[in-house]
Design a protein around this motif. Structure first.
Motif, mmCIF file in Angstrom:
data_model
loop_
_atom_site.group_PDB
_atom_site.id
_atom_site.type_symbol
_atom_site.label_atom_id
_atom_site.label_comp_id
_atom_site.label_asym_id
_atom_site.label_seq_id
_atom_site.Cartn_x
_atom_site.Cartn_y
_atom_site.Cartn_z
ATOM 1 N N SER A 84 0.857 -1.187 0.000
ATOM 2 C CA SER A 84 0.000 0.000 0.000
ATOM 3 C C SER A 84 0.892 1.235 0.000
ATOM 4 O O SER A 84 1.674 1.429 0.935
ATOM 5 C CB SER A 84 -0.922 0.021 1.220
ATOM 6 O OG SER A 84 -1.682 -1.170 1.300
ATOM 7 N N ILE A 85 0.767 2.057 -1.036
ATOM 8 C CA ILE A 85 1.678 3.192 -1.237
ATOM 9 C C ILE A 85 0.920 4.510 -1.091
ATOM 10 O O ILE A 85 -0.190 4.659 -1.611
ATOM 11 C CB ILE A 85 2.338 3.121 -2.627
ATOM 12 C CG1 ILE A 85 3.052 1.788 -2.820
ATOM 13 C CG2 ILE A 85 3.307 4.283 -2.825
ATOM 14 C CD1 ILE A 85 3.634 1.615 -4.203
ATOM 15 N N LYS A 86 1.544 5.455 -0.411
ATOM 16 C CA LYS A 86 1.030 6.817 -0.323
ATOM 17 C C LYS A 86 2.003 7.754 -1.021
ATOM 18 O O LYS A 86 3.191 7.768 -0.688
ATOM 19 C CB LYS A 86 0.854 7.234 1.142
ATOM 20 C CG LYS A 86 0.321 8.646 1.306
ATOM 21 C CD LYS A 86 0.160 8.998 2.778
ATOM 22 C CE LYS A 86 -0.329 10.412 2.963
ATOM 23 N NZ LYS A 86 -0.451 10.765 4.402
ATOM 24 N N LEU A 87 1.506 8.528 -1.994
ATOM 25 C CA LEU A 87 2.351 9.448 -2.745
ATOM 26 C C LEU A 87 2.302 10.841 -2.137
ATOM 27 O O LEU A 87 1.404 11.177 -1.353
ATOM 28 C CB LEU A 87 1.911 9.499 -4.213
ATOM 29 C CG LEU A 87 1.851 8.157 -4.949
ATOM 30 C CD1 LEU A 87 1.487 8.380 -6.418
ATOM 31 C CD2 LEU A 87 3.162 7.409 -4.827
ATOM 32 N N GLU A 88 3.251 11.670 -2.529
ATOM 33 C CA GLU A 88 3.339 13.025 -1.982
ATOM 34 C C GLU A 88 2.141 13.877 -2.373
ATOM 35 O O GLU A 88 1.793 14.823 -1.665
ATOM 36 C CB GLU A 88 4.634 13.685 -2.457
ATOM 37 C CG GLU A 88 5.890 13.031 -1.896
ATOM 38 C CD GLU A 88 7.149 13.648 -2.452
ATOM 39 O OE1 GLU A 88 7.078 14.313 -3.508
ATOM 40 O OE2 GLU A 88 8.217 13.480 -1.828
ATOM 41 N N ASP A 89 1.508 13.570 -3.518
ATOM 42 C CA ASP A 89 0.347 14.353 -3.947
ATOM 43 C C ASP A 89 -0.947 13.864 -3.311
ATOM 44 O O ASP A 89 -2.031 14.343 -3.655
ATOM 45 C CB ASP A 89 0.222 14.332 -5.474
ATOM 46 C CG ASP A 89 0.084 12.920 -6.038
ATOM 47 O OD1 ASP A 89 -0.098 11.977 -5.241
ATOM 48 O OD2 ASP A 89 0.178 12.757 -7.270
ATOM 49 N N GLY A 90 -0.860 12.887 -2.392
ATOM 50 C CA GLY A 90 -2.032 12.420 -1.677
ATOM 51 C C GLY A 90 -2.667 11.161 -2.241
ATOM 52 O O GLY A 90 -3.531 10.569 -1.595
ATOM 53 N N ARG A 91 -2.278 10.745 -3.430
ATOM 54 C CA ARG A 91 -2.848 9.535 -4.005
ATOM 55 C C ARG A 91 -2.367 8.304 -3.237
ATOM 56 O O ARG A 91 -1.264 8.277 -2.713
ATOM 57 C CB ARG A 91 -2.468 9.411 -5.479
ATOM 58 C CG ARG A 91 -3.190 10.386 -6.390
ATOM 59 C CD ARG A 91 -2.794 10.151 -7.844
ATOM 60 N NE ARG A 91 -1.377 10.463 -8.055
ATOM 61 C CZ ARG A 91 -0.720 10.183 -9.169
ATOM 62 N NH1 ARG A 91 -1.342 9.567 -10.165
ATOM 63 N NH2 ARG A 91 0.556 10.515 -9.287
ATOM 64 N N LYS A 92 -3.230 7.282 -3.225
ATOM 65 C CA LYS A 92 -2.914 6.031 -2.536
ATOM 66 C C LYS A 92 -3.203 4.865 -3.468
ATOM 67 O O LYS A 92 -4.208 4.864 -4.186
ATOM 68 C CB LYS A 92 -3.740 5.889 -1.254
ATOM 69 C CG LYS A 92 -3.479 6.967 -0.217
ATOM 70 C CD LYS A 92 -4.356 6.788 1.009
ATOM 71 C CE LYS A 92 -4.105 7.873 2.039
ATOM 72 N NZ LYS A 92 -4.976 7.717 3.238
ATOM 73 N N PHE A 93 -2.318 3.881 -3.429
ATOM 74 C CA PHE A 93 -2.479 2.686 -4.243
ATOM 75 C C PHE A 93 -2.267 1.454 -3.369
ATOM 76 O O PHE A 93 -1.455 1.469 -2.449
ATOM 77 C CB PHE A 93 -1.472 2.665 -5.395
ATOM 78 C CG PHE A 93 -1.608 3.824 -6.349
ATOM 79 C CD1 PHE A 93 -2.479 3.753 -7.418
ATOM 80 C CD2 PHE A 93 -0.861 4.985 -6.174
ATOM 81 C CE1 PHE A 93 -2.611 4.812 -8.294
ATOM 82 C CE2 PHE A 93 -0.984 6.047 -7.042
ATOM 83 C CZ PHE A 93 -1.865 5.960 -8.117
ATOM 84 N N ARG A 94 -2.992 0.412 -3.709
ATOM 85 C CA ARG A 94 -2.797 -0.863 -3.033
ATOM 86 C C ARG A 94 -2.763 -1.962 -4.081
ATOM 87 O O ARG A 94 -3.668 -2.082 -4.909
ATOM 88 C CB ARG A 94 -3.920 -1.145 -2.038
ATOM 89 C CG ARG A 94 -3.652 -2.392 -1.193
ATOM 90 C CD ARG A 94 -4.842 -2.779 -0.341
ATOM 91 N NE ARG A 94 -5.907 -3.340 -1.146
ATOM 92 C CZ ARG A 94 -7.100 -2.796 -1.305
ATOM 93 N NH1 ARG A 94 -7.371 -1.635 -0.722
ATOM 94 N NH2 ARG A 94 -8.026 -3.370 -2.054
ATOM 95 N N ASP A 95 -1.700 -2.747 -4.064
ATOM 96 C CA ASP A 95 -1.535 -3.777 -5.081
ATOM 97 C C ASP A 95 -0.981 -5.048 -4.456
ATOM 98 O O ASP A 95 -0.242 -4.995 -3.474
ATOM 99 C CB ASP A 95 -0.557 -3.317 -6.178
ATOM 100 C CG ASP A 95 -1.037 -2.070 -6.890
ATOM 101 O OD1 ASP A 95 -1.984 -2.165 -7.677
ATOM 102 O OD2 ASP A 95 -0.458 -0.989 -6.645
ATOM 103 N N SER A 96 -1.326 -6.143 -5.062
ATOM 104 C CA SER A 96 -0.725 -7.420 -4.694
ATOM 105 C C SER A 96 0.605 -7.563 -5.434
ATOM 106 O O SER A 96 0.667 -7.395 -6.657
ATOM 107 C CB SER A 96 -1.657 -8.573 -5.058
ATOM 108 O OG SER A 96 -0.988 -9.813 -4.911
ATOM 109 N N VAL A 97 1.649 -7.838 -4.680
ATOM 110 C CA VAL A 97 2.967 -8.082 -5.272
ATOM 111 C C VAL A 97 3.407 -9.500 -4.934
ATOM 112 O O VAL A 97 4.596 -9.768 -4.760
ATOM 113 C CB VAL A 97 3.999 -7.031 -4.783
ATOM 114 C CG1 VAL A 97 3.692 -5.668 -5.346
ATOM 115 C CG2 VAL A 97 4.042 -6.974 -3.254
ATOM 116 N N THR A 98 2.430 -10.407 -4.857
ATOM 117 C CA THR A 98 2.722 -11.789 -4.498
ATOM 118 C C THR A 98 3.564 -12.473 -5.570
ATOM 119 O O THR A 98 4.514 -13.202 -5.259
ATOM 120 C CB THR A 98 1.415 -12.571 -4.288
ATOM 121 O OG1 THR A 98 0.593 -11.858 -3.354
ATOM 122 C CG2 THR A 98 1.697 -13.967 -3.753
#
Length: 223
Positions: A75-89
């Motif tokens: 789960s990643i939070k970027l400096e511009d406020g966007r958030k992403f969640r991905d499976s990296v299995t």
């Protein structure tokens, strides 16, 4: 004194029996707590090989029983406020024939024996894999600088051998340094996901991974 004990034999016997029962309950509680700790899964997420962005993510199983790593979520939070969640299995660049000799060549899931650890790869690789899923990065670009990563959470979902239930552990890492090329964990401990809300969230992530693998929904953009 003897007359006192003789005259109050029954009440003293009741008190002694009650005291004995309390002592046995206390020791039974201690034994139960020790048994519970032994049966409780203890999974650790650590940062190895330095503090740079290319340091290694290591998952260790310190439980008394083996576990099976089923899913790895970033789960990643970027400096511009966007958030992403991905499976990296699974590895993005893996091919089916790579797994003929060793499944670890194509996926990060698999059994993890007690006292053993698994190298998930570098944090840079995990971030780059997630960024490529959203077309935010190409090739070997620095994912932190290219995407503007502020911090991220690494979540490992396992199946515990004795109970068969899904258990999770999570740790947050913060990007810092003058050149934004260093990482440090937010806390000194990995956070165990044990409450009901966390279990529902893990089950939803597992369903999303199955749907995505079957060609269903795309990776989510929420933490």
């Amino acid at each position: 004194m003897w007359d006192f004990f003789t005259a109050n034999a029954k009440p003293l016997s009741v008190i002694a029996s009650f005291g004995t029962m309390v002592i046995w309950l206390f020791y039974a509680h201690l034994l139960y707590q020790a048994f519970k700790r032994q049966r409780q899964a203890r999974i650790l997420i650590n940062q190895g090989w330095g503090e740079q962005i290319n340091s290694v993510a290591i998952v260790s199983n310190m439980s008394h029983e083996p576990v099976y790593i089923q899913c790895v979520v970033l789960s990643i939070k970027l400096e511009d406020g966007r958030k992403f969640r991905d499976s990296v299995t699974d590895f993005d660049d893996a091919e089916p024939w790579n797994a003929r000799n060793d499944p670890r060549e194509v996926t990060r899931q698999g059994p993890l024996d007690t006292g053993c650890y698994m190298n998930l790869g570098t944090f840079q690789t995990l971030l780059r894999q997630s960024g490529q899923q959203h077309d935010l990065i190409n090739g070997n670009e620095d994912p932190v600088k290219r995407m503007g990563v502020c911090d991220f959470k690494l979540t490992v979902i396992c199946n515990n051998g004795p109970s068969g239930q899904a258990i999770g552990v999570q740790r947050t890492f913060i990007v810092h340094g003058e050149n934004r090329d260093r990482l440090c964990p937010e806390s000194i401990y990995s956070r165990r996901l044990t409450n009901r809300r966390a279990r529902r969230k893990m089950e939803r992530w597992l369903r999303e991974q199955v749907e995505h693998a079957a060609g269903g929904e795309a990776p989510r953009r929420a933490r």
